[in-house]
Design a protein around this motif. Structure first.
Motif, PDB file in Angstrom:
ATOM      1  N   ASN A 100      58.971  78.842 -17.513  1.00 36.55           N
ATOM      2  CA  ASN A 100      59.781  78.106 -16.560  1.00 36.55           C
ATOM      3  C   ASN A 100      61.194  77.998 -17.124  1.00 36.55           C
ATOM      4  O   ASN A 100      61.365  77.759 -18.313  1.00 36.55           O
ATOM      5  CB  ASN A 100      59.207  76.718 -16.283  1.00 36.55           C
ATOM      6  N   VAL A 101      62.178  78.215 -16.268  1.00 38.48           N
ATOM      7  CA  VAL A 101      63.566  78.061 -16.689  1.00 38.48           C
ATOM      8  C   VAL A 101      63.852  76.565 -16.702  1.00 38.48           C
ATOM      9  O   VAL A 101      63.870  75.913 -15.658  1.00 38.48           O
ATOM     10  CB  VAL A 101      64.541  78.808 -15.759  1.00 38.48           C
ATOM     11  N   ALA A 102      64.041  76.028 -17.905  1.00 38.64           N
ATOM     12  CA  ALA A 102      64.279  74.600 -18.086  1.00 38.64           C
ATOM     13  C   ALA A 102      65.645  74.393 -18.718  1.00 38.64           C
ATOM     14  O   ALA A 102      66.026  75.117 -19.639  1.00 38.64           O
ATOM     15  CB  ALA A 102      63.188  73.999 -18.970  1.00 38.64           C
ATOM     16  N   VAL A 103      66.367  73.424 -18.205  1.00 35.30           N
ATOM     17  CA  VAL A 103      67.686  73.078 -18.757  1.00 35.30           C
ATOM     18  C   VAL A 103      67.678  71.610 -19.154  1.00 35.30           C
ATOM     19  O   VAL A 103      67.007  70.784 -18.527  1.00 35.30           O
ATOM     20  CB  VAL A 103      68.825  73.377 -17.751  1.00 35.30           C
ATOM     21  N   GLY A 104      68.431  71.287 -20.193  1.00 35.67           N
ATOM     22  CA  GLY A 104      68.482  69.918 -20.684  1.00 35.67           C
ATOM     23  C   GLY A 104      69.156  68.978 -19.708  1.00 35.67           C
ATOM     24  O   GLY A 104      70.188  69.303 -19.128  1.00 35.67           O
ATOM     25  N   VAL A 127      56.655  69.832 -26.387  1.00 37.87           N
ATOM     26  CA  VAL A 127      56.746  69.153 -25.107  1.00 37.87           C
ATOM     27  C   VAL A 127      55.677  68.063 -25.133  1.00 37.87           C
ATOM     28  O   VAL A 127      54.506  68.334 -25.371  1.00 37.87           O
ATOM     29  CB  VAL A 127      56.499  70.130 -23.936  1.00 37.87           C
ATOM     30  N   THR A 128      56.096  66.820 -24.913  1.00 41.43           N
ATOM     31  CA  THR A 128      55.149  65.712 -24.905  1.00 41.43           C
ATOM     32  C   THR A 128      54.772  65.292 -23.490  1.00 41.43           C
ATOM     33  O   THR A 128      53.790  64.590 -23.300  1.00 41.43           O
ATOM     34  CB  THR A 128      55.711  64.501 -25.676  1.00 41.43           C
ATOM     35  N   TYR A 129      55.569  65.719 -22.517  1.00 39.68           N
ATOM     36  CA  TYR A 129      55.263  65.474 -21.109  1.00 39.68           C
ATOM     37  C   TYR A 129      55.854  66.611 -20.297  1.00 39.68           C
ATOM     38  O   TYR A 129      57.014  66.954 -20.487  1.00 39.68           O
ATOM     39  CB  TYR A 129      55.828  64.137 -20.627  1.00 39.68           C
ATOM     40  N   ALA A 130      55.068  67.183 -19.394  1.00 38.02           N
ATOM     41  CA  ALA A 130      55.561  68.233 -18.512  1.00 38.02           C
ATOM     42  C   ALA A 130      55.169  67.886 -17.085  1.00 38.02           C
ATOM     43  O   ALA A 130      54.014  68.034 -16.703  1.00 38.02           O
ATOM     44  CB  ALA A 130      54.985  69.592 -18.899  1.00 38.02           C
ATOM     45  N   GLY A 131      56.128  67.391 -16.331  1.00 35.11           N
ATOM     46  CA  GLY A 131      55.901  67.109 -14.925  1.00 35.11           C
ATOM     47  C   GLY A 131      56.303  68.310 -14.088  1.00 35.11           C
ATOM     48  O   GLY A 131      56.679  69.362 -14.608  1.00 35.11           O
ATOM     49  N   LYS A 132      56.256  68.148 -12.786  1.00 34.22           N
ATOM     50  CA  LYS A 132      56.601  69.255 -11.895  1.00 34.22           C
ATOM     51  C   LYS A 132      58.073  69.628 -11.997  1.00 34.22           C
ATOM     52  O   LYS A 132      58.424  70.799 -11.987  1.00 34.22           O
ATOM     53  CB  LYS A 132      56.240  68.887 -10.453  1.00 34.22           C
ATOM     54  N   THR A 133      58.951  68.626 -12.112  1.00 35.33           N
ATOM     55  CA  THR A 133      60.392  68.919 -12.155  1.00 35.33           C
ATOM     56  C   THR A 133      61.061  68.521 -13.455  1.00 35.33           C
ATOM     57  O   THR A 133      62.113  69.059 -13.780  1.00 35.33           O
ATOM     58  CB  THR A 133      61.136  68.230 -10.991  1.00 35.33           C
ATOM     59  N   ASN A 158      63.168  71.294 -14.827  1.00 39.35           N
ATOM     60  CA  ASN A 158      62.582  72.598 -14.532  1.00 39.35           C
ATOM     61  C   ASN A 158      63.223  73.114 -13.250  1.00 39.35           C
ATOM     62  O   ASN A 158      63.073  72.502 -12.189  1.00 39.35           O
ATOM     63  CB  ASN A 158      61.070  72.452 -14.372  1.00 39.35           C
ATOM     64  N   LEU A 159      63.955  74.213 -13.331  1.00 40.04           N
ATOM     65  CA  LEU A 159      64.664  74.755 -12.176  1.00 40.04           C
ATOM     66  C   LEU A 159      63.747  75.378 -11.128  1.00 40.04           C
ATOM     67  O   LEU A 159      64.207  75.793 -10.066  1.00 40.04           O
ATOM     68  CB  LEU A 159      65.696  75.799 -12.627  1.00 40.04           C
TER      69      LEU A 159
END
Length: 178
Positions: A100-104, A127-133, A158-159
């Motif tokens: 997933n393309v993730a940006v800070g 990663v300690t938490y990964a939600g949908k966005t 998450n883009l």
């Protein structure tokens, strides 16, 4: 208990949100390796600073860097910006290692002790938490003696785009076995 061993299975927090445990299946591990390799192939900052990949997996990575003379500030200790860059790079790689393309969105860093020329720094990110966005990542920077240098807490967005196309994932999409 090792640093990366804290989150082992899906749990639920007080708000009822699923905490991220990470898919460690063979397919997810292979996708993570491909994501990290793709990011690394175009990472000119890491190349310039000599940042190396020590280990990785879905939602986690360990990067390392040796403190060079050019990284020292007026006090002859490593400038905090270089420590932050190492931690931020680990944050970005871990956040995107599930295809997933993730940006800070934001980061907070605490500097615990100084690093000196010749020290080898290791940024352990998970990663300690990964939600949908959005997601949360914790990065702990230690030296070659295992002494904590800094800790970064980061939140990412998450883009909604895959980092790898279907050909690059082997048809497995976002970490599912193909």
């Amino acid at each position: 208990m090792e640093y990366g061993d804290r989150v082992k299975s899906n749990t639920t927090d007080k708000a009822g949100q699923a905490a991220y445990a990470g898919d460690q299946s063979k397919g997810a591990v292979e996708v993570a390796e491909r994501c990290i390799a793709k990011m690394r192939s175009n990472d000119r900052v890491s190349d310039g600073l000599g940042i190396a990949i020590e280990s990785s997996g879905p939602g986690r990575i360990v990067l390392s860097m040796t403190v060079a003379e050019a990284m020292l500030n007026a006090y002859d200790i490593c400038h905090g910006g270089y420590i932050f860059t190492l931690a931020d790079t680990a944050f970005a790689y871990a956040a995107s290692a599930r295809n997933n393309v993730a940006v800070g969105l934001n980061c907070h860093i605490d500097y615990v002790r100084p690093a000196k020329q010749g020290d080898r720094l290791y940024a352990h990110s998970e990663v300690t938490y990964a939600g949908k966005t959005t997601g949360v990542t914790l990065v702990r920077v230690i030296d070659q003696e295992g002494r904590q240098i800094a800790e970064l807490h980061g939140r990412y967005y998450n883009l909604g785009q895959a980092l790898l196309d279907e050909n690059e994932t082997g048809g497995g999409g976002r970490g599912e076995p193909s």
